[in-house]
Design a protein around this motif. Sequence first.
Motif, PDB file in Angstrom:
ATOM      1  N   VAL A  66      54.749 104.129  35.212  1.00  0.00           N
ATOM      2  CA  VAL A  66      54.309 105.199  36.109  1.00  0.00           C
ATOM      3  C   VAL A  66      52.792 105.190  36.269  1.00  0.00           C
ATOM      4  N   ALA A  67      52.063 105.023  35.170  1.00  0.00           N
ATOM      5  CA  ALA A  67      50.604 105.024  35.252  1.00  0.00           C
ATOM      6  C   ALA A  67      50.100 103.849  36.093  1.00  0.00           C
ATOM      7  N   ARG A  68      50.788 102.732  36.034  1.00  0.00           N
ATOM      8  CA  ARG A  68      50.402 101.585  36.855  1.00  0.00           C
ATOM      9  C   ARG A  68      50.764 101.817  38.314  1.00  0.00           C
ATOM     10  N   LEU A  69      51.927 102.417  38.548  1.00  0.00           N
ATOM     11  CA  LEU A  69      52.302 102.764  39.924  1.00  0.00           C
ATOM     12  C   LEU A  69      51.216 103.644  40.554  1.00  0.00           C
ATOM     13  N   MET A  70      50.701 104.592  39.740  1.00  0.00           N
ATOM     14  CA  MET A  70      49.678 105.512  40.224  1.00  0.00           C
ATOM     15  C   MET A  70      48.294 104.880  40.277  1.00  0.00           C
ATOM     16  N   ARG A  71      48.199 103.642  39.844  1.00  0.00           N
ATOM     17  CA  ARG A  71      46.925 102.908  39.815  1.00  0.00           C
ATOM     18  C   ARG A  71      45.872 103.636  38.972  1.00  0.00           C
ATOM     19  N   CYS A  72      46.301 104.215  37.860  1.00  0.00           N
ATOM     20  CA  CYS A  72      45.367 104.835  36.920  1.00  0.00           C
ATOM     21  C   CYS A  72      44.496 103.742  36.303  1.00  0.00           C
ATOM     22  N   ALA A  73      43.246 104.080  36.023  1.00  0.00           N
ATOM     23  CA  ALA A  73      42.368 103.127  35.332  1.00  0.00           C
ATOM     24  C   ALA A  73      42.894 102.917  33.909  1.00  0.00           C
ATOM     25  N   HIS A  74      42.856 101.675  33.462  1.00  0.00           N
ATOM     26  CA  HIS A  74      43.320 101.342  32.114  1.00  0.00           C
ATOM     27  C   HIS A  74      42.240 100.580  31.358  1.00  0.00           C
ATOM     28  N   GLU A  75      42.316 100.643  30.040  1.00  0.00           N
ATOM     29  CA  GLU A  75      41.447  99.815  29.208  1.00  0.00           C
ATOM     30  C   GLU A  75      42.270  99.190  28.092  1.00  0.00           C
ATOM     31  N   TRP A  76      41.887  97.989  27.718  1.00  0.00           N
ATOM     32  CA  TRP A  76      42.587  97.307  26.630  1.00  0.00           C
ATOM     33  C   TRP A  76      42.195  97.938  25.299  1.00  0.00           C
ATOM     34  N   SER A  77      43.186  98.205  24.468  1.00  0.00           N
ATOM     35  CA  SER A  77      42.917  98.712  23.130  1.00  0.00           C
ATOM     36  C   SER A  77      43.135  97.586  22.120  1.00  0.00           C
ATOM     37  N   PRO A  78      42.065  97.062  21.533  1.00  0.00           N
ATOM     38  CA  PRO A  78      42.253  96.005  20.535  1.00  0.00           C
ATOM     39  C   PRO A  78      43.062  96.514  19.344  1.00  0.00           C
ATOM     40  N   ALA A  79      42.897  97.784  18.986  1.00  0.00           N
ATOM     41  CA  ALA A  79      43.607  98.323  17.821  1.00  0.00           C
ATOM     42  C   ALA A  79      45.112  98.406  18.085  1.00  0.00           C
ATOM     43  N   GLN A  80      45.495  98.870  19.275  1.00  0.00           N
ATOM     44  CA  GLN A  80      46.932  98.996  19.570  1.00  0.00           C
ATOM     45  C   GLN A  80      47.480  97.765  20.277  1.00  0.00           C
ATOM     46  N   ARG A  81      46.565  96.845  20.628  1.00  0.00           N
ATOM     47  CA  ARG A  81      46.942  95.585  21.264  1.00  0.00           C
ATOM     48  C   ARG A  81      47.794  95.829  22.513  1.00  0.00           C
ATOM     49  N   CYS A  82      47.287  96.655  23.398  1.00  0.00           N
ATOM     50  CA  CYS A  82      47.950  96.924  24.673  1.00  0.00           C
ATOM     51  C   CYS A  82      46.944  97.659  25.543  1.00  0.00           C
ATOM     52  N   PHE A  83      47.265  97.819  26.822  1.00  0.00           N
ATOM     53  CA  PHE A  83      46.415  98.615  27.703  1.00  0.00           C
ATOM     54  C   PHE A  83      46.735 100.096  27.509  1.00  0.00           C
ATOM     55  N   LEU A  84      45.707 100.922  27.571  1.00  0.00           N
ATOM     56  CA  LEU A  84      45.908 102.371  27.531  1.00  0.00           C
ATOM     57  C   LEU A  84      45.285 102.976  28.785  1.00  0.00           C
ATOM     58  N   PRO A  85      45.980 103.939  29.395  1.00  0.00           N
ATOM     59  CA  PRO A  85      45.374 104.612  30.544  1.00  0.00           C
ATOM     60  C   PRO A  85      44.174 105.437  30.081  1.00  0.00           C
ATOM     61  N   ARG A  86      43.110 105.425  30.866  1.00  0.00           N
ATOM     62  CA  ARG A  86      41.928 106.208  30.506  1.00  0.00           C
ATOM     63  C   ARG A  86      42.253 107.685  30.747  1.00  0.00           C
ATOM     64  N   ARG A  87      41.940 108.526  29.758  1.00  0.00           N
ATOM     65  CA  ARG A  87      42.219 109.965  29.887  1.00  0.00           C
ATOM     66  C   ARG A  87      41.016 110.765  29.398  1.00  0.00           C
ATOM     67  N   ASP A  88      40.857 111.971  29.954  1.00  0.00           N
ATOM     68  CA  ASP A  88      39.829 112.846  29.390  1.00  0.00           C
ATOM     69  C   ASP A  88      40.456 113.633  28.237  1.00  0.00           C
ATOM     70  N   ARG A  89      39.693 114.553  27.622  1.00  0.00           N
ATOM     71  CA  ARG A  89      40.234 115.211  26.426  1.00  0.00           C
ATOM     72  C   ARG A  89      41.397 116.129  26.769  1.00  0.00           C
ATOM     73  N   PHE A  90      41.605 116.400  28.079  1.00  0.00           N
ATOM     74  CA  PHE A  90      42.733 117.253  28.478  1.00  0.00           C
ATOM     75  C   PHE A  90      43.922 116.422  28.963  1.00  0.00           C
ATOM     76  N   MET A  91      43.896 115.133  28.705  1.00  0.00           N
ATOM     77  CA  MET A  91      44.990 114.216  29.043  1.00  0.00           C
ATOM     78  C   MET A  91      45.065 113.886  30.528  1.00  0.00           C
ATOM     79  N   GLU A  92      44.024 114.254  31.279  1.00  0.00           N
ATOM     80  CA  GLU A  92      44.027 113.937  32.709  1.00  0.00           C
ATOM     81  C   GLU A  92      43.554 112.492  32.897  1.00  0.00           C
ATOM     82  N   THR A  93      44.258 111.749  33.761  1.00  0.00           N
ATOM     83  CA  THR A  93      43.921 110.343  33.990  1.00  0.00           C
ATOM     84  C   THR A  93      42.817 110.238  35.037  1.00  0.00           C
ATOM     85  N   SER A  94      42.527 109.016  35.447  1.00  0.00           N
ATOM     86  CA  SER A  94      41.507 108.809  36.480  1.00  0.00           C
ATOM     87  C   SER A  94      41.980 109.306  37.839  1.00  0.00           C
ATOM     88  N   VAL A  95      43.277 109.591  37.985  1.00  0.00           N
ATOM     89  CA  VAL A  95      43.807 110.145  39.233  1.00  0.00           C
ATOM     90  C   VAL A  95      43.871 111.668  39.077  1.00  0.00           C
TER      91      VAL A  95
END
Lengths: 461, 370, 98
Positions: free
Chosen positions: A265-294
């Motif tokens: 869903v986050a990719r469908l919405m074209r949310c900005a993502h960043e790679w997490s080396p610790a979790q070894r996957c992409f994570l959607p960028r969120r602010d402290r209120f869980m709102e994405t770049s959209v």
Amino acid sequence: MRRVDLAVIGAGPAGMAAAVEARTHGLSVLVVDEQPTPGGQIWRGIEAANAARLQVLGDDYAAGLAAVRAFRDSGADYLPGALAWQIDPEGLIDVSVGGRSRRAAAGAVVVATGAVERPTPLPGWTLPGVMTVGALQILLKTSGLADDEAVLVGSGPLIWLAASQLCEAGRPPRAIVETVPCGRYLGAARHASSLFGASDYVSKGFKMMRRVRAAGVPVYRGASDVRIEGRERVSHVAFRTGRREHRLETACVALHQGVVPNPQVARLMRCAHEWSPAQRCFLPRRDRFMETSVPNFFLAGDGGGIGGAKAAALEGRIAGLRVAEKAGRATGSGYGEIERALKRDLAVRPLLEHLYAPSPEILQPADATVVCRCEEVTAGDIRHAVSLGAPGPNQLKSFLRCGMGPCQGRVCGLPVVEIVAAGRGVAHDAVGYYGIRPPLKPLTLGEIAAAADDGEELAAE
Amino acid sequence: MRRYDTIVVGGGLVGAAVAYGLAREGESVAVLDEGDVAFRASRGNFGLVWVQSKGDGRPEYARWTRRSSDLWPGFAELLAEDTGIAPDYHKPGGLHFCFSEAEIEARRAMIHRMHNVHGPGGDGTRILDRKEVQDLVPSIGPDVLGASYSPHDGHASPLRLLRGLHAGLAKRTGAYFADHRVQRIEKDGGGFRVEAGGETFSGGKVVLAAGLGNRELGAQVGLDVPVRPLKGQILVTERTKPVLTMPTHVIRQTEEGTIMMGDSQEDAGFDTRSGTGVISAIAAHAVRTLPWLATVRVVRSWAALRVMTPDGYPLYEQSESHPGAFTVNCHSGVTLAGAHAQALAPMIALGALGEELSAFTSGRFDVRAN
Amino acid sequence: MFERTDAGAGGQVGFFFEGSRVEARAGDTVAAAILAHGERSVRTTPASGAPRGPFCFMGTCFECLVEIDGVPNRQACMVVVAEGMDVRRQEGAREATP
């Protein structure tokens, strides 16, 4: 068209908590979930579980009953068996229920579609009889089914949880083959500081391991070079520990290498993502209120980064509260307490991420290993296309059809990213991910053809 | 600095076909391309090698299209021999379904006009009545009244074609550079210096095949390239057993068994999202054409931007102020791949576009404006 | 072998797998019921004809595709068994026309 203040996608811990929180502030809420009953994968089948099954599955599972009841009582419109297959940036959502599509318009959307198990491309992993450890657990939760031939292979807390539950159910697995390098347990000591406040999780972990040992389940530690063998179905699983070769006979192999956010869903919405080396996957960028770049599009729970059920529910509350605040229905106070609880709950994560980092052999599978299960594209095919110059997953999809089958890239997405990053010697962020488009799952042309005429109201349960 | 006979800007179907052709002529070629996420009309190509109705009103385009279609069988064979990757080319003829008498009449008139272009032998396109269409495609819906049919129409896999061209290029004297978006092109003695991806490339000639990017790049070498995006969306189904024996202009079954539907046209700027309204309309039209499609599942949708000139016909030109700089623009990257690789590329290798392409320069737009 | 570890809460339902009647528990998904019946493989792939069986059980992998009541390519792990349901395995790609 149905209009609501908030649409929630997913009725697991995060989605239910977001819905309950938003309802507390008087928002109209629509919850769309693919499963027939609420609870997500973690609390799957909980409303139907009898006392014996609750006993087997343990207290963390049983804790879901209260969450599900609070959700049922919240007054949120709950739509089970429903697939949100398209969401546009304005909050228009196409939902398929029982083979018919309807539209809803939401002021805000909280996506709480949780995690999926990290894909584990290994030789022979497409053979019938191979499944995931999560699958074994779902069979136990929803049908009380267990296979005492099961050999659990891989890495992660879920292996120990599922194994201890199978022991509790009286059908212990045949063996556990852990691919965690032996040095990791020592290295984990470096994260001892993170244990402060996380001792509850750690002591539960030790308890599960003791339970499995007490049942006499053989445990092979530090395993590598895993190969699943068989012709029409699994017959053996082979691996090495140190210099020793092992070959266990079994008709059931369950694989696991941790969980990662379900990215669709986050990719469908074209949310900005960043790679997490610790979790070894992409994570959607969120602010402290869980709102994405959209704007007005929130992501709560494991779908935003792996934290487990408790953290997911806390994130859901934060998102629900923020949606209410933005709608002018709640004040900006109340985050502090939830955030402190979230921080406490996440304290164990660095330890788990270090200890159970995925095994190198699934990140860089052998050339002959199938990576895209649907279109049967191997790691070698992908490496060859990379050598022709394909820079990332989308060009590989064009070249090889990987990700074009019915699972829509859900399984091969991350492995393809890993292979390209290694092949090109570039960062994962420079590789990117598959572009995801509607429908989010395959739908019939007849249903899509009728999706535009929107005469009927989307009715909740 | 890296030196090449020719630098091709753009690694989509157009650029790759020209570059492959140039490499076959013995040139050393560099293809400079963008990264994984770019507009990439190639990925949204429907896969038709289509002749009927192409060039109605522009005989040169009709002949150029037909030439490409005639080159395709040999071209497909060549590519397969060269690389082991067959582009799944088939030429069973193609159908354009009609749903009203008025549509049939319009197709009939079009065929008549095209006969004048192709000469007394014609191109074999003819109108089929409902019964004749049913003999070819038994499962048509009740609303299909007839079709136009051309024996020259065919289809290929745009994906396998693109991969084959890249493999062919790699095998010969071509070098491919992804993540090398071109920033600057300037004259350098008798050739060109191209800056891309933090590197400098030197080429005797430069070919702009960067799709919508040609507008900006063309200006740097004295070429007027007035291309704009025209959005198209397509739907692709799950694989089924073979059921459609020939392509139609809006529905075709691929070699793998998936069924593609498309041909939407939206003036939507650079937006490449897939929208429910258009997806739904494509699905509805497909189900009206072949009612059994209602039970087949769509696995993915796609939206891409066609590269459109003001009149929709290709634009081929060599710069007058910067001789050796060429531009190639079209929205039929598969249909014209045969001509691009085997007719256009040899012309570029010789340094001059042939007479048959003289109608495709940008001068035609000025004339219209006047 | 997958076997039941508890008595369960619901009753029994009967469905047909490849034409033979199979007993399942109310609430079982089709995929779970097939596994409980002792089958591991439900189809062969359209690409190479390789055998496949249920893998993730949560709707992600699309490996458990079967024909249910005449409708091909349904996710067996996402459909709850109903009385009298007709479930068939799939060989390669589905038929397009009925």
